[in-house]
Design a protein around this motif. Structure first.
Motif, PDB file in Angstrom:
ATOM      1  N   HIS A  83      -6.831  70.534  51.150  1.00 53.02           N
ATOM      2  CA  HIS A  83      -6.093  69.275  51.038  1.00 53.02           C
ATOM      3  C   HIS A  83      -5.747  68.922  49.596  1.00 53.02           C
ATOM      4  O   HIS A  83      -4.684  68.344  49.346  1.00 53.02           O
ATOM      5  N   ARG A  84      -6.587  69.310  48.657  1.00 54.29           N
ATOM      6  CA  ARG A  84      -6.308  69.014  47.243  1.00 54.29           C
ATOM      7  C   ARG A  84      -5.165  69.870  46.699  1.00 54.29           C
ATOM      8  O   ARG A  84      -4.631  69.583  45.629  1.00 54.29           O
ATOM      9  N   TYR A  85      -4.816  70.919  47.426  1.00 52.69           N
ATOM     10  CA  TYR A  85      -3.765  71.838  46.985  1.00 52.69           C
ATOM     11  C   TYR A  85      -2.551  71.796  47.912  1.00 52.69           C
ATOM     12  O   TYR A  85      -1.722  72.696  47.892  1.00 52.69           O
ATOM     13  N   TYR A  86      -2.487  70.760  48.733  1.00 49.66           N
ATOM     14  CA  TYR A  86      -1.316  70.479  49.568  1.00 49.66           C
ATOM     15  C   TYR A  86      -0.916  71.650  50.461  1.00 49.66           C
ATOM     16  O   TYR A  86       0.265  71.960  50.605  1.00 49.66           O
ATOM     17  N   LYS A  88      -0.695  71.971  53.524  1.00 49.56           N
ATOM     18  CA  LYS A  88       0.198  71.658  54.652  1.00 49.56           C
ATOM     19  C   LYS A  88       1.662  71.781  54.250  1.00 49.56           C
ATOM     20  O   LYS A  88       2.544  71.890  55.105  1.00 49.56           O
ATOM     21  N   ASN A  89       1.912  71.801  52.948  1.00 50.92           N
ATOM     22  CA  ASN A  89       3.283  71.937  52.448  1.00 50.92           C
ATOM     23  C   ASN A  89       3.581  73.329  51.908  1.00 50.92           C
ATOM     24  O   ASN A  89       4.660  73.572  51.405  1.00 50.92           O
ATOM     25  N   THR A  93       0.553  76.397  45.408  1.00 51.32           N
ATOM     26  CA  THR A  93      -0.436  75.810  44.490  1.00 51.32           C
ATOM     27  C   THR A  93      -1.778  76.516  44.660  1.00 51.32           C
ATOM     28  O   THR A  93      -2.426  76.863  43.674  1.00 51.32           O
TER      29      THR A  93
END
Length: 112
Positions: A83-86, A88-89, A93
């Motif tokens: 989640h800290r590295y996004y 889901k998108n 990263t």
């Protein structure tokens, strides 16, 4: 080396225990977040097992690390919830963070 990876158990100690029981010969178990409570239960129940874990976005007020790196049989594995590295998108990263840490494998959860 045999590594069992799981994530996002969200309170289901039963599910985590079934995974562990079916894979007792594994060298390492990795939980990629959103399961701090049940991992604590498993560590108490199976203190002889090598269980690694990181903090997920639903592990509220957790003191767990957000990232762990495992060196295993020549592989360097970055473990995170994602989640800290996004994630889901996309994984760009996360890939960059893995490369910056000399990892050739990146594992993440969060996307279910």
């Amino acid at each position: 080396m045999r590594i069992i990876v799981m994530s996002d158990s969200h309170g289901s100690a039963y599910a985590v225990e079934k995974i562990i029981e079916r894979n007792m010969s594994a060298d390492i178990f990795v939980h990629l977040g959103d399961g701090e409570r049940e991992i604590g239960i498993m560590q108490d129940k199976y203190p002889h097992l090598d269980i690694r874990f990181v903090c997920g976005n639903c592990d509220y007020n957790s003191m767990l690390p957000p990232v762990q790196i495992i060196d295993a049989d020549g592989a360097r594995i970055l473990c995170t919830h994602g989640h800290r590295y996004y994630v889901k998108n996309g994984t760009e990263t996360l890939r960059s963070i893995a490369r910056d840490n000399g990892c050739n494998i990146a594992l993440f959860g969060h996307t279910h």
